[in-house]
Design an enzyme around this catalytic site. Sequence first.
Site, PDB file in Angstrom:
ATOM      1  N   TYR A 107       0.823  -1.228   0.175  1.00 36.74           N
ATOM      2  CA  TYR A 107       0.145   0.047  -0.193  1.00 36.74           C
ATOM      3  C   TYR A 107       1.064   1.321  -0.152  1.00 36.74           C
ATOM      4  CZ  TYR A 107      -3.674   3.238   1.405  1.00 36.74           C
ATOM      5  OH  TYR A 107      -4.586   4.302   1.487  1.00 36.74           O
ATOM      6  N   VAL A 129     -10.956   4.002  14.514  1.00 33.78           N
ATOM      7  CA  VAL A 129     -12.334   4.466  14.767  1.00 33.78           C
ATOM      8  C   VAL A 129     -13.095   3.558  14.741  1.00 33.78           C
ATOM      9  CG1 VAL A 129     -13.863   6.356  14.445  1.00 33.78           C
ATOM     10  CG2 VAL A 129     -11.347   6.858  14.155  1.00 33.78           C
ATOM     11  N   ARG A 187      -2.661   9.879  16.021  1.00 36.85           N
ATOM     12  CA  ARG A 187      -3.399  10.031  14.741  1.00 36.85           C
ATOM     13  C   ARG A 187      -4.121  11.057  14.878  1.00 36.85           C
ATOM     14  NH1 ARG A 187      -0.161   6.476  14.286  1.00 36.85           N
ATOM     15  NH2 ARG A 187      -0.502   4.461  13.323  1.00 36.85           N
ATOM     16  N   GLY A 217       0.002   2.552  23.307  1.00 38.56           N
ATOM     17  CA  GLY A 217      -1.169   3.371  23.231  1.00 38.56           C
ATOM     18  C   GLY A 217      -0.902   4.974  23.363  1.00 38.56           C
ATOM     19  N   LYS A 274       1.458   3.506  -3.171  1.00 38.95           N
ATOM     20  CA  LYS A 274       0.712   4.828  -3.735  1.00 38.95           C
ATOM     21  C   LYS A 274       1.811   5.867  -3.840  1.00 38.95           C
ATOM     22  CE  LYS A 274      -3.541   4.801  -2.587  1.00 38.95           C
ATOM     23  NZ  LYS A 274      -4.717   5.176  -3.336  1.00 38.95           N
ATOM     24  N   PHE A 333     -13.308   0.768  17.483  1.00 41.83           N
ATOM     25  CA  PHE A 333     -13.512   1.151  18.695  1.00 41.83           C
ATOM     26  C   PHE A 333     -15.156   1.367  18.898  1.00 41.83           C
ATOM     27  CE2 PHE A 333      -9.319   3.566  20.324  1.00 41.83           C
ATOM     28  CZ  PHE A 333      -8.739   2.088  20.409  1.00 41.83           C
ATOM     29  N   GLN A 366       0.958   6.109  20.517  1.00 33.20           N
ATOM     30  CA  GLN A 366       0.907   6.459  19.039  1.00 33.20           C
ATOM     31  C   GLN A 366      -0.085   7.367  18.651  1.00 33.20           C
ATOM     32  OE1 GLN A 366       0.508   3.520  20.589  1.00 33.20           O
ATOM     33  NE2 GLN A 366      -0.165   2.099  18.772  1.00 33.20           N
ATOM     34  N   GLN A 402      -3.730  -0.777  20.768  1.00 34.55           N
ATOM     35  CA  GLN A 402      -2.301  -1.739  20.309  1.00 34.55           C
ATOM     36  C   GLN A 402      -1.270  -0.686  21.255  1.00 34.55           C
ATOM     37  OE1 GLN A 402      -1.645  -1.790  16.207  1.00 34.55           O
ATOM     38  NE2 GLN A 402      -3.261  -3.269  15.743  1.00 34.55           N
TER      39      GLN A 402
END
EC number: 4.1.1.35
Length: 346
Positions: A176, A219, A242, A238, A180, A222, A240, A235
Amino acid sequence: MAENSSNGDHSTTPKQPPTPSPLRFSKFFQSNMRILVTGGAGFIGSHLVDRLMENEKNEVIVADNYFTGSKDNLKKWIGHPRFELIRHDVTEPLMVEVDQIYHLACPASPIFYKYNPVKTIKTNVIGTLNVLGLAKRVGARILLTSTSEVYGDPLVHPQPESYWGNVNPIGVRSCYDEGKRVAETLMFDYHRQHGLEIRIARIFNTYGPRMNIDDGRVVSNFIAQALRGEPLTVQSPGTQTRSFCYVSDLVDGLIRLMEGSGTGPINLGNPGEFTMLELAETVKELINPDVEIKMVDNTPDDPRQRKPDITKATTLLNWEPKVTLRDGLPLMEEDFRLRLGVDKKN
């Protein structure tokens, strides 16, 4: 840090773009804008189609192989005289007459793109070559939805478009990430060599209704877990981070980029930054205070930080996100409740 001072600036003068249909210049023919959306049955693609169809001067053609997309996402437009839906895989050539192409076709969730990594890189490379060939033939302007994954596990924070990235070329996510990056290369080579009008958007984490419920993205994971009463699996460690952009904001940015004059690449995302633990706590608070938060092992090559520098989008497109995470999550919750058949507690 590797930087590219000439990102979007070209040392060689590009050729003039191919000439579109003569009808475009006819004084007596007011034709609609014909727009192709590859991957238009997917999460972001279907929201983009909704927005494009609101304009009565647009005719929209969607090409999708339904690997991650669904006809259900487009059911309100099926049968509409300005809408056409084609089951098609972009790794095969497509012959249609269009004025603009939004090229979104590619699985974007790790669960789906790792399922068949060879197919993923073929979609990014051969698929992009095919739609570029189509754009060249008919003189269409083409927009590629690239990704923040081109920055890999970034050594620069936040990530500006000039940053070249820190990507593992042989990792499990490379089909991926590198796919890209090659797609962006092809876009600029067609622009320089053939004068094609191109636009490149680097999309950061996006969420909203119609996301695949079990697509492995944080998202949707969760929210689905909270609605099912399952532990929210964070993961480790915790910490990390975004950044989460609501889908309506992203679609607005894509259309502004397509209609603007710059090639990009341009970051589109919400600069609000959250750790995974903060996101889990927010979902727990808003959706189900009774669920627990559970730490699990991390996946390989998971970026530690991800936050867009949207200076270019703000200055060139006059764009910035409007929907906050706290406003967007309940809208997504409502969609997931309907699809999971979970009633809201009083």
